[in-house]
Design a protein around this motif. Structure first.
Motif, PDB file in Angstrom:
ATOM      1  N   ILE A 157      -0.693 -56.518 -19.686  1.00  0.00           N
ATOM      2  CA  ILE A 157       0.297 -55.441 -19.729  1.00  0.00           C
ATOM      3  C   ILE A 157       0.150 -54.955 -18.144  1.00  0.00           C
ATOM      4  O   ILE A 157      -0.719 -54.686 -17.536  1.00  0.00           O
ATOM      5  CB  ILE A 157       0.118 -54.363 -20.508  1.00  0.00           C
ATOM      6  CG1 ILE A 157       1.498 -53.335 -20.358  1.00  0.00           C
ATOM      7  CG2 ILE A 157      -1.260 -53.640 -20.536  1.00  0.00           C
ATOM      8  CD1 ILE A 157       1.339 -52.334 -21.595  1.00  0.00           C
ATOM      9  N   ASN A 158       1.189 -54.808 -17.467  1.00  0.00           N
ATOM     10  CA  ASN A 158       1.253 -53.883 -16.212  1.00  0.00           C
ATOM     11  C   ASN A 158       2.258 -52.729 -16.415  1.00  0.00           C
ATOM     12  O   ASN A 158       3.394 -52.780 -16.938  1.00  0.00           O
ATOM     13  CB  ASN A 158       1.854 -54.653 -15.021  1.00  0.00           C
ATOM     14  CG  ASN A 158       1.188 -55.960 -14.810  1.00  0.00           C
ATOM     15  OD1 ASN A 158      -0.027 -55.926 -14.732  1.00  0.00           O
ATOM     16  ND2 ASN A 158       1.657 -57.062 -14.064  1.00  0.00           N
ATOM     17  N   MET A 159       1.688 -51.369 -16.062  1.00  0.00           N
ATOM     18  CA  MET A 159       2.563 -50.274 -16.341  1.00  0.00           C
ATOM     19  C   MET A 159       2.264 -49.585 -15.223  1.00  0.00           C
ATOM     20  O   MET A 159       1.118 -49.108 -14.691  1.00  0.00           O
ATOM     21  CB  MET A 159       1.879 -49.388 -17.718  1.00  0.00           C
ATOM     22  CG  MET A 159       2.667 -48.345 -17.984  1.00  0.00           C
ATOM     23  SD  MET A 159       3.858 -48.556 -19.077  1.00  0.00           S
ATOM     24  CE  MET A 159       3.010 -48.543 -20.909  1.00  0.00           C
ATOM     25  N   GLU A 160       3.480 -48.833 -14.572  1.00  0.00           N
ATOM     26  CA  GLU A 160       3.347 -48.067 -13.597  1.00  0.00           C
ATOM     27  C   GLU A 160       4.453 -46.955 -13.778  1.00  0.00           C
ATOM     28  O   GLU A 160       5.331 -46.957 -14.149  1.00  0.00           O
ATOM     29  CB  GLU A 160       3.835 -48.776 -12.249  1.00  0.00           C
ATOM     30  CG  GLU A 160       3.046 -49.972 -11.842  1.00  0.00           C
ATOM     31  CD  GLU A 160       3.598 -50.543 -10.529  1.00  0.00           C
ATOM     32  OE1 GLU A 160       4.407 -50.275  -9.948  1.00  0.00           O
ATOM     33  OE2 GLU A 160       2.921 -51.505 -10.215  1.00  0.00           O
ATOM     34  N   PHE A 161       3.765 -45.434 -13.670  1.00  0.00           N
ATOM     35  CA  PHE A 161       4.648 -44.494 -13.741  1.00  0.00           C
ATOM     36  C   PHE A 161       4.432 -43.852 -12.259  1.00  0.00           C
ATOM     37  O   PHE A 161       3.253 -43.205 -11.832  1.00  0.00           O
ATOM     38  CB  PHE A 161       4.115 -43.483 -14.741  1.00  0.00           C
ATOM     39  CG  PHE A 161       4.161 -43.660 -16.084  1.00  0.00           C
ATOM     40  CD1 PHE A 161       4.896 -45.034 -16.198  1.00  0.00           C
ATOM     41  CD2 PHE A 161       3.360 -42.951 -17.271  1.00  0.00           C
ATOM     42  CE1 PHE A 161       4.868 -45.151 -17.894  1.00  0.00           C
ATOM     43  CE2 PHE A 161       3.286 -43.345 -18.466  1.00  0.00           C
ATOM     44  CZ  PHE A 161       4.378 -44.330 -18.685  1.00  0.00           C
ATOM     45  N   LEU A 162       5.270 -43.872 -11.554  1.00  0.00           N
ATOM     46  CA  LEU A 162       5.474 -43.513 -10.167  1.00  0.00           C
ATOM     47  C   LEU A 162       6.164 -42.173  -9.879  1.00  0.00           C
ATOM     48  O   LEU A 162       7.415 -42.044 -10.398  1.00  0.00           O
ATOM     49  CB  LEU A 162       5.823 -44.460  -9.155  1.00  0.00           C
ATOM     50  CG  LEU A 162       5.237 -45.895  -9.168  1.00  0.00           C
ATOM     51  CD1 LEU A 162       5.747 -46.969  -8.484  1.00  0.00           C
ATOM     52  CD2 LEU A 162       3.721 -46.024  -9.195  1.00  0.00           C
TER      53      LEU A 162
END
Length: 343
Positions: free
Chosen positions: A115-120
């Protein structure tokens, strides 16, 4: 009593106890994990986003519960009454996931083989991206969202726990953000148009006691073209100084007193998919709720247990603003949940 916090300050004193308790309309108190004096196993931090419209939704979670980290994805289809939640668990994270000390700015970036998860979050807009391999039956999931036009007011509460002076819950719920983007799964693309799609953030930081049952409800959307939403709930600690019940109309918050969830029961068993009702002590939030689907989850591993029922459905009833204006809701999409944890 509804005690409003209006002055910026630190969240905790030198003993690791809340300096102030009550609610605010923005994040005024500064959280710092390093100032916590409680057992590190009891620290819980999470960012939970829900992006939805009347047809479908996506929920994304990054949680660092000290002895266990959780990265979770849910896809919800309200038309076909279907959902899938897939989570990745990481042991003994103890802050290593690097969740920001403020909701106003800061990024969360997580990558592993699956999994790749980004909250920017640059302070003006939020970008949410995720790709999960083998989300369901060998099929991958991806999404890419932009959240913007964040309202001025939100629900913020600093809540102690009566049984432990060093335990607390510091929480912000941001309703009625506009959302645009897409999700893809099993050859289908789900489009989220900002005219009809909204996003909610549940930003939580705190030290929790071992055993809790909480109730939480939320909805965001539009009434006659004006943004409207609400946050309701209890069970998150000692709320004698303030509740977390709040209406949001055209970006402004309107404070409610106590709201009670009436969940149907058969004997000692909750019937989550039967219609619920909601009442408030100030008679400003009176609703019926017709469930569509129950995003349920049950986990029990040794001393850790969790029973979760996040029920999505349609609210119908009235909500009254501070100036007496009555908002009529008819089949207004939202959710209400009951969660029991031993954690």
């Amino acid at each position: 009593m509804q005690r409003e916090i209006i002055t910026p300050d630190e969240l905790l004193n030198d003993h690791g106890e809340l300096i102030e308790r009550g609610y605010a309309r923005e994040l005024l108190l500064q959280y710092d994990r390093k100032t916590i004096k409680a057992n590190s196993f009891r620290i819980k931090e999470w960012d939970y986003y829900l992006i939805s419209n009347d047809e479908f939704g996506v929920a994304l979670t990054v949680a660092d519960n000290s002895y266990m980290g959780l990265i979770s994805v849910s896809l919800l289809d309200f038309t076909n009454r279907w959902y899938k939640t897939t989570s990745s668990i990481k042991l003994f994270t103890f802050g290593k996931l690097g969740l920001p000390s403020s909701s106003k700015v800061g990024d969360i970036i997580y990558h592993d083989k699956r999994i790749n998860m980004e909250f920017l979050n640059n302070g003006s807009e939020r970008i949410l991206k995720c790709h999960m391999k083998n989300f369901n039956e060998g099929k991958d999931f991806s999404c890419d969202f932009q959240l913007f036009d964040e309202p001025n007011d939100s629900m913020v509460i600093a809540t102690p726990f009566s049984e432990d002076r060093k335990a607390f819950y510091y929480n912000q719920k941001i309703n009625c953000m506009k959302a645009k983007g897409f999700a893809t799964y099993d050859g289908k693309e789900y489009h989220f148009d900002p005219i009809t799609s909204t996003a909610t953030l549940d930003w939580g930081r705190g030290v929790w006691t071992y055993k809790n049952t909480w109730y939480w409800g939320s909805a965001s959307g539009y009434v006659d073209g004006v943004s409207f939403g609400f946050n309701i709930g209890y069970g998150f600690g000692d709320t004698s100084a303030a509740t977390e019940n709040m209406l949001f109309y055209d970006g402004k918050a309107h404070k409610l007193k106590d709201v009670h969830f009436h969940i149907p029961m058969h004997g000692e068993t909750y019937e989550y998919m039967q219609p619920w009702t909601f009442t408030s002590s100030d008679h400003r939030f009176e609703m019926t709720f017709v469930p569509i689907l129950d995003r349920e989850d049950f986990t029990s591993i040794g001393f850790i247990a969790s029973e979760q029922h996040q029920v999505f459905g349609k609210f119908t009833g009235k909500a009254i603003l501070d100036d007496g204006q009555e908002i009529e809701l008819v089949d207004f999409l939202g959710f209400a949940e009951r969660v029991f944890n031993k954690w």
